[in-house]
Design a protein around this motif. Sequence first.
Motif, PDB file in Angstrom:
ATOM      1  N   ARG A   1      -1.455  -0.545   0.908  1.00 46.10           N
ATOM      2  CA  ARG A   1      -1.317  -0.288   2.348  1.00 46.10           C
ATOM      3  C   ARG A   1       0.116  -0.441   2.859  1.00 46.10           C
ATOM      4  O   ARG A   1       0.344  -0.398   4.065  1.00 46.10           O
ATOM      5  CB  ARG A   1      -2.242  -1.225   3.117  1.00 46.10           C
ATOM      6  N   ARG A   2       1.071  -0.623   1.940  1.00 41.05           N
ATOM      7  CA  ARG A   2       2.469  -0.796   2.364  1.00 41.05           C
ATOM      8  C   ARG A   2       3.354   0.325   1.850  1.00 41.05           C
ATOM      9  O   ARG A   2       3.273   0.717   0.681  1.00 41.05           O
ATOM     10  CB  ARG A   2       2.995  -2.142   1.850  1.00 41.05           C
ATOM     11  N   ARG A   3       4.200   0.840   2.721  1.00 40.34           N
ATOM     12  CA  ARG A   3       5.163   1.860   2.300  1.00 40.34           C
ATOM     13  C   ARG A   3       6.401   1.221   1.662  1.00 40.34           C
ATOM     14  O   ARG A   3       6.941   1.731   0.681  1.00 40.34           O
ATOM     15  CB  ARG A   3       5.613   2.696   3.507  1.00 40.34           C
ATOM     16  N   GLN A   4       6.840   0.101   2.225  1.00 38.13           N
ATOM     17  CA  GLN A   4       8.022  -0.574   1.727  1.00 38.13           C
ATOM     18  C   GLN A   4       7.651  -1.519   0.591  1.00 38.13           C
ATOM     19  O   GLN A   4       6.540  -2.067   0.560  1.00 38.13           O
ATOM     20  CB  GLN A   4       8.703  -1.363   2.856  1.00 38.13           C
ATOM     21  N   PRO A   5       8.547  -1.740  -0.358  1.00 34.53           N
ATOM     22  CA  PRO A   5       8.253  -2.655  -1.472  1.00 34.53           C
ATOM     23  C   PRO A   5       8.089  -4.096  -0.995  1.00 34.53           C
ATOM     24  O   PRO A   5       8.687  -4.509   0.011  1.00 34.53           O
ATOM     25  CB  PRO A   5       9.463  -2.496  -2.385  1.00 34.53           C
ATOM     26  N   LEU A   6       7.276  -4.855  -1.704  1.00 34.10           N
ATOM     27  CA  LEU A   6       7.058  -6.269  -1.413  1.00 34.10           C
ATOM     28  C   LEU A   6       7.789  -7.097  -2.449  1.00 34.10           C
ATOM     29  O   LEU A   6       7.637  -6.875  -3.660  1.00 34.10           O
ATOM     30  CB  LEU A   6       5.562  -6.581  -1.446  1.00 34.10           C
ATOM     31  N   ASP A   7       8.591  -8.065  -1.998  1.00 31.98           N
ATOM     32  CA  ASP A   7       9.378  -8.858  -2.942  1.00 31.98           C
ATOM     33  C   ASP A   7       8.517  -9.952  -3.565  1.00 31.98           C
ATOM     34  O   ASP A   7       7.369 -10.180  -3.183  1.00 31.98           O
ATOM     35  CB  ASP A   7      10.623  -9.441  -2.273  1.00 31.98           C
ATOM     36  N   ARG A   8       9.101 -10.652  -4.532  1.00 34.36           N
ATOM     37  CA  ARG A   8       8.368 -11.655  -5.287  1.00 34.36           C
ATOM     38  C   ARG A   8       7.861 -12.789  -4.392  1.00 34.36           C
ATOM     39  O   ARG A   8       6.714 -13.224  -4.511  1.00 34.36           O
ATOM     40  CB  ARG A   8       9.272 -12.218  -6.400  1.00 34.36           C
TER      41      ARG A   8
END
Length: 338
Positions: free
Chosen positions: A16-23
């Motif tokens: 559901r996210r367009r932008q990457p999710l960091d660690r």
Amino acid sequence: MSRWDKVCQLHRLLDRRRQPLDRNTLCSELDCSPATLTRLIATLRDEFGAPIENLPGAGWRYGADVRGRFELPGLWLSDDELHALALLDQLLGQIGPELLGRALAPVRERIAQMKALLPDDGHGLERLRLLPQGRREVRGTILGTLARAVVERRRLHFEYHSRGKDEHTQREVSPQRLAYYRDNWYLDAWCHKRRSLRRFAVDRVRRVTLRDKAARIVSPDELQRHLNAAYGIFAGLARHTAILRFSAARARWVAEELWHTRQHGQWLLDGRYELHVPYGDPTELLMDLLRHAPEVEVVAPAALRAAYVERLQAGLGVHEITNAEQAGIQHPDEIAPP
């Protein structure tokens, strides 16, 4: 949360996210260590073929060309979701599987199969209970016919037994909706005999015939005004407002309860709680007030207060204690402990 729960949650986060999710974000959302996150990403990518992209310095995301279209195989539910589904399954069985009949049988079989995926093979679900009270028996064929008439907007003819008058009448109605209230079914319909909206207890309906004639359609606003404006199951307009004061001890419960969608409540300085409730027919309201006696005072209207006092006095009259009985009653302080 199990490992598979975390895999499913990771999929939902990325999907559901367009932008990457960091660690750090992923570890926080999944409540796991960086090492566990690495294993979860590998599982989702290698075992399930998830289109995970690793953007150096930014994090992970699904490829833009497949985002929203990749799904894990089968129906994946977390333990919490499966427990909630099990409760819903119990509710379906409780309110009457006759409503949808065989159509839901494959779904309930699938739910039963999924229950077995839980760590204890689903045996722990036996401790999840819905406790009906005052439920009256409804014939499955009748409920199914009423439901069909409501959906298809077709007239019905049936015999109806009124408990209050203890009389049987023949009714031709245009059904509007089925309602499930306090563990029992009710049919809201336009009665062509009475030429007005009526609410029928489904358990008192007999000999139902589904007509080919189209039902008269009543607008939702009119249904709300005539059937849901007053208090409880009794139809009619809310012509009065009850002012009720509950003791400080009982107020802790009542202050969080919904008695009516247009109720108003306020705390009093002495710790009591004052509740204003619209009503028309006082029958059900009086029944609910008696459950709280002697922790509630009916302040107004005067007619409702008098009716409440009359019910209390009638109850005392039935349970009047004779002098002989009074002499034989032990005070709680005089009863020896076991």
